[in-house]
Design a protein around this motif. Structure first.
Motif, short mmCIF file in Angstrom:
data_model
loop_
_atom_site.label_atom_id
_atom_site.label_comp_id
_atom_site.label_asym_id
_atom_site.label_seq_id
_atom_site.Cartn_x
_atom_site.Cartn_y
_atom_site.Cartn_z
N ILE A 25 -8.34 127.55 -30.77
CA ILE A 25 -7.92 127.94 -32.11
C ILE A 25 -8.59 129.25 -32.47
O ILE A 25 -7.97 130.17 -32.97
N ASP A 85 0.41 128.39 -28.70
CA ASP A 85 -0.33 127.21 -28.21
C ASP A 85 0.15 125.92 -28.84
O ASP A 85 -0.65 125.02 -29.11
N MET A 140 3.03 124.18 -27.55
CA MET A 140 3.96 123.48 -26.66
C MET A 140 3.40 122.10 -26.29
O MET A 140 2.23 121.99 -25.92
N LEU A 186 5.04 121.34 -31.16
CA LEU A 186 4.39 120.60 -32.23
C LEU A 186 4.80 121.20 -33.58
O LEU A 186 5.32 122.31 -33.64
N ILE A 216 -1.50 122.56 -37.74
CA ILE A 216 -0.68 121.83 -36.78
C ILE A 216 -0.76 120.34 -37.10
O ILE A 216 -1.85 119.79 -37.28
N HIS A 217 0.44 119.70 -37.18
CA HIS A 217 0.51 118.27 -37.45
C HIS A 217 1.03 117.54 -36.23
O HIS A 217 1.85 118.09 -35.49
N ASP A 218 0.55 116.32 -36.01
CA ASP A 218 1.18 115.45 -35.02
C ASP A 218 2.62 115.22 -35.48
O ASP A 218 2.98 115.40 -36.66
N ILE A 252 4.15 113.72 -39.10
CA ILE A 252 3.58 114.06 -40.40
C ILE A 252 4.23 115.32 -40.95
O ILE A 252 4.03 116.42 -40.42
N ILE A 298 -4.77 124.70 -29.21
CA ILE A 298 -4.54 123.73 -30.26
C ILE A 298 -3.89 122.49 -29.66
O ILE A 298 -4.27 121.37 -29.93
N MET A 299 -2.92 122.74 -28.80
CA MET A 299 -2.20 121.63 -28.18
C MET A 299 -3.14 120.63 -27.54
O MET A 299 -2.91 119.45 -27.54
N ILE A 334 -6.00 119.95 -28.69
CA ILE A 334 -6.73 119.27 -29.77
C ILE A 334 -5.89 118.11 -30.31
O ILE A 334 -6.37 116.97 -30.38
N ILE A 335 -4.66 118.39 -30.71
CA ILE A 335 -3.83 117.34 -31.31
C ILE A 335 -3.61 116.21 -30.30
O ILE A 335 -3.22 116.44 -29.17
N ASN A 336 -3.89 115.01 -30.73
CA ASN A 336 -3.74 113.79 -29.94
C ASN A 336 -4.77 113.64 -28.82
O ASN A 336 -4.67 112.71 -28.02
N LYS A 353 -5.16 114.02 -35.42
CA LYS A 353 -3.73 114.00 -35.80
C LYS A 353 -3.32 115.24 -36.59
O LYS A 353 -2.14 115.60 -36.61
N VAL A 354 -4.26 115.87 -37.28
CA VAL A 354 -3.95 117.07 -38.05
C VAL A 354 -5.08 118.07 -37.83
O VAL A 354 -6.25 117.69 -37.82
N ALA A 355 -4.70 119.33 -37.62
CA ALA A 355 -5.69 120.41 -37.51
C ALA A 355 -5.26 121.54 -38.43
O ALA A 355 -4.08 121.88 -38.49
#
Lengths: 189, 189, 189, 189, 189, 189, 189, 189, 189, 189
Positions: free
Chosen positions: I2, I111, I113, I121, I138-140, I143, J2-3, J5-7, J134-136
């Motif tokens: 990030i 970033d 994908m 995402l 960025i959200h899962d 959300i 970031i990708m 990070i999420i999940n 789940k959220v960043a």
């Protein structure tokens, strides 16, 4: 290399297809035990593709009788396949599985990805029940394919597989003579 | 990768061919300025090949009128090509150049060498006047090719090249309608 | 290195030969248990080669009596060997196995491949019943070999193998004296 | 590889030879402008070697008339060559240069060093006036060479060099017919 | 590094020597259990060497009484050693083994090879019964060695080995005083 | 390698020595233009060393007359050399430079460092006016050296250098005969 | 890195020291079970060092009472230490072990070697009974150390080790107050 | 290595410091032209540190008179330094720059980072006007430093720098005698 | 990382977008000179996305007034975007460019994908007129995002950019107070 | 990325926090079993941060009722956190744990370290009870965050987790409708 495609086994994949209003999971295991055609095209909602896909849909009953399953593949999602199926008369005829390949994994397995566009070349592959690729054909984007000729190739491939001692001469169609190789024939044809 | 073949330029080569009782030197430069078909087959003095090569010989006049040159290629020498031409009735009809590729260099340029046998797969390539490969087709050894379909593909490729704004729908033959892509057509076919 | 050839074992190979109207499978195992000559030449249907191969055919009965098998090798296929045998009077005399080496594997095993032509040099190798190379002789393409001298070398090699305490002096032929090495002879010859 | 020997240039070397009671410096430059034979043998004061070297001495006048220089080579020093020349009747006949190669550099240039013994194999090389190796022949240690056959090979090599359009058939000797290659001869011999 | 020579074990070797009209096999195992001198020289049939080897031959009986074996080594063969022994009066006196080292393996084990000449430097090594090198001495080619001084060094080395608590002062000879180290002596000599 | 020492140039160094109550800077440049002896020993204030150094001090006048400079070297500092010189009667006689080598750089240049002790082996080197090492001699720690023999070696080295056409036979001393090499002498000595 | 020194364990070493007329073997194992000071200095027989070493000798009884052993270290040999002890009045007072480190191994273990001189920096290390370094202090060569301050540091280190809940404020000496850390003190001092 | 610290130049850095209610930018260039003390401590708002920093503040006037600047450094920000200065009576006395090093760059430049805590060891460095580190001292966390001894070290370092021919003996303070090195003193102290 | 996104420049890209019935080419150059929002979502013809895209369409006029351009991005083609726009009421409201990213190049530039699905995402990025990313969110997948909050963030970012001396406190909206940093404020808020 | 990070799961860490006058140890294990917010800010005693942290403190009771723990993190120590808590009215309201991360390990785990400053970006992360992010959300330094919006995101994330068959449309708040995905909805929204 093309050479690594012919007579190699189809590589493993997992995909979601749209077929007859349903979501269908497809993997390389589904290709075993029968003859298959894997038919790549660049993108939904474009121009040459519908006629090729419709041409193939018109021969689908004949191919099914020959024991052949057909899979079309593009890098669109199966959601987009459904939307296209809902809105296009030509595509609406299709009853074979339309595989969504948004990651491009299957397209790359068959070496037909145009990397700079994220779209597949017009590649056609005939696969035997052991999962081995027997015929490969790739056209540059503007050149449409012929379902009639494709059917003829599958017939020739099936005939050879069923009759190990024979080979098919040029432009063979079912019922025509084939050749049985023998050293005595050397220099005689 | 097949992908690296379609729309790539033919790689440089130097070869000796047999044609009409003469020895002819051929290189990739000879392919520029007209359409070409490069037609690989496994070996002289074998069985399916003569019928494929004869089928192609029967369409050679038509292809010449279309401005297309034909080159057959195997890993035999041009001495063997001459000997075969002298002794086989079918092969004796051929008037296009028969390239000898004993080093396998051209066969490998087109990725159709079967390394464990030293023989070429049945690969067919259509090449435009800029030397770019537009169609690739490879069959496993027993499956014969069709010269009629090959002529149709060249016609489609030539038509597109001559009419940049059009694309050929499935199974197109000269005289049939083609399509001109436009955003307005999205979802209309 | 030549050095790695002399006294090394023949490397494994599998090949198809033409012999007396039959297809014969040959491998390095067939060379064990008797003396062998492996005789490379560039290509079927060419010019010097037939006289060398015919010269060797004329001495084949003598070599067979000496317990020696002969194998000729070129990078042509065994199909071409048969066609040549059918059409050439000189080659038609041959009754020893004519090995087809289209992949060049055997030719490279003996380090006699001309890579830029895909053809073999004129290399001759005498191999003992243990599969070890005892004599190597290579000529540039235009220089023909002598079957008489080849027979003499095999005789000398066989004599030494049968009489471990002796060595053959220059230009020895059967019946002539040989030498038994001894420290007392140092400086006496 | 043997292949890298035939038609390659002799590698550079500097050596001291014994000849007619004198010390002579020899390098690869001395091989240019005339035909040469380089004749390796294992060691001075041993058994087969004297007869081979004597056989060659007996043909030296003929070879000189043909414009050919002869060089014998072993890994002994030129001091030892002189001592052997002084004490051995057979060696005493020699008038060609006897090169001392105690470092093994020349022996390795021609790939005939037996590394585990520090001695040369019985290797013979015919070299043209351009310094290119045209014939290579290597025997296992016990098998003597023939000076008569060596003279014949040089005659064939010289004849081809002097008559570019001809090739020598098997076992050719001066005065016999040669062949002129032509495509018309394919399949006729 | 010299450092890696002093107090290291003699490296394994196998060699053939000439001794008293016989061929003798020698290996590093023969050096164990008694003191040895290994004495390198450049080449047989040369000039300084005979006097050094003869000087050593004159002291051989004394060294034998001291329990010391002597080995001379050059890169000539043992055949050449015999020939030299037969023809030179000085060398004819020698009764210790004369090792032939045509591969240079032993010469390189002791780091005394002149690579550009293939000959050994004048290196002398004293080795104890455990096979460890205790003294190393190397001269440039023209400078002869002294057998008397060599005997003195062996005597000193043997004395120290037999009397662990003592060290030999400068130029010590048997019978002279030695020193026993002690911290009390620091600054007292 | 010892081989890399003989006939190589002394490597560059900078050091501080103690001589006659003064501090003296010494480098490899000081060795050029005259003959030198570099004489290593393990450590100041120990036992064998004083006698060796004293033996050398006793011959220093003779060596000076011969144009030879002497340098002793240990891994102690020059401060310690002075302290030893002040307190030891034997060492007090020394008038040649005593080099301090606390980093071990010079000791490693001559490959005589015992790494596990940080001390030098008893190594002696004779160096010509061009800075090339002509004689190397290394003893295990307990074995003392002889200044008389060292003087003899320098005399032989100087004689050869002054008389290029001669070589010194074994145990030569000034006034004795030397040998002039010639091919006629081969096998005569 | 200094960071890798503080709180790391002393690395293994083996050394010989001079102490009270005896030779003493010292290793890192001797440092376990009590507090130690390791005190490096450049060289024996130099100038600042004696006063530092004498200053430390004057506090040795006090340190012994505190349960602390002292080791001085230089890259001189223990022979030189003895010689210095015998001749210098200041050094003669010393009764702690004087370690000889001619290989520089211990000096490098503590990262205080001046590589270009082969001498140690003036480094002082306080080590706890677990063999961990708690204080490191290094001066450039000209700056002398203070034994009084060194004793104070050891006292502080010992006090903390004995009273885990306390820390010593600046310039603490035995008997002065220490601090017990607590979150309540944050921002209160 | 500590060795790489002593006599090396301070590495480049850029930092923000708090001083007398102002934000001050500090870099390595500010250390040139005068003597400096760089004084690391673990963290603001902790326990031993305030007394050390206060002890140093009490000697700041004396150090300023000596021409010495003082910099304290921790890995806190300069915002936190200000907050601490505002709330702590001891810290409130400080008038030298308090450098914030939240990236740890300076702390790592001086090799005093405790990586697992992100805090600095108690490291003190005396730096001369050329930016070279002359004294390094590092304590484990609980052991406080003495400003008095630090002043003494700076005085010794300054005295030596001003009087090149002298060295300071142990525990020297201004006004006491120093020593001038000379070879005559060897073994006299 | 990030970290490498925030304050980095948008990476170069070329893409085709659908906007108001037209095909529009977009590259990173189009983002310079004004504020931008790049708004990723997984796929056309799916479920949450339409509401998010519609929510954003409802605020598009407000954002345009603020000088902000909006780009939506998915890995579908622009053909599919048009088809979706034609058939969905919610999507039909959109007038900002809808970028097609079938190769995933832009999606990977930011970033976001999901490699195993080939879909993006839900990532939102606010970019300043210099092309630097100032906010990343960025959200899962499940959300949904809030356009209101997104507008607020852009307002804060624009306010700071326009007023360099101020910073926005938490949950700031236009018209509320901001803060101007100053050392005096340390510890006062 | 970031990708990544999420999940992904929160990486392991160990830290000390200040909370309600106590020192609290926190690790990644404490985040399991309930929802968490990890809230990074640049530094204690600075300007925007207090309002963000206070805004979050005002919503802490609501978040606790929702079963959510809050952790603030900066690269200051927990000692500094306490000092700030003691002196700032806004910060004094905080009752959630304030983690000290002086090594930057946690800050780097979440990829929000500004390496050139040693401070964290304004990053917010919502983590589910399985420890998956789940959220960043990351803002450049001047842009404050909104606790109200943060609460809304947690509510949406919790709602989806509790109702697997639903997805939240844009700007959803508790009580509003959600969507249940189904193929039939394709193209209908």
């Amino acid at each position: 290399m093309i050479m690594s495609i012919i007579n190699t086994k189809v590589l493993p994949f997992n995909a979601t297809a749209y077929q007859n209003g349903e979501t269908v999971e497809v993997s390389e295991a589904d290709l075993l035990g029968k003859w298959s055609i894997v038919f790549f095209y660049p993108a939904d909602f474009t121009f040459v593709c519908p006629t090729e896909l419709g041409d193939l849909a018109d021969h689908y009953a004949q191919l099914q009788e020959m024991g052949v399953e057909v899979y079309s593949v593009s890098t669109d999602t199966h959601f987009t396949h459904k939307a296209w199926h809902d809105t296009s008369e030509t595509i609406g005829k299709i009853t074979y599985p339309m595989i969504g390949d948004p990651t491009g994994a299957i397209t790359r397995n068959f070496d037909v990805m145009i990397e700079e566009e994220g779209l597949a070349l017009r590649g056609t592959f005939v696969i035997n029940p052991e999962g081995e690729i027997k015929v490969a054909e790739i056209h540059d984007l503007g050149i449409g394919r012929s379902a009639v000729e494709l059917v003829r190739k599958v017939q020739a491939a099936q005939h050879i597989a069923a009759n190990p001692g024979e080979v098919c001469p040029a432009a063979w169609t079912p019922g025509a003579d084939t050749l049985a190789p023998s050293l005595d024939l050397v220099g005689k044809i």
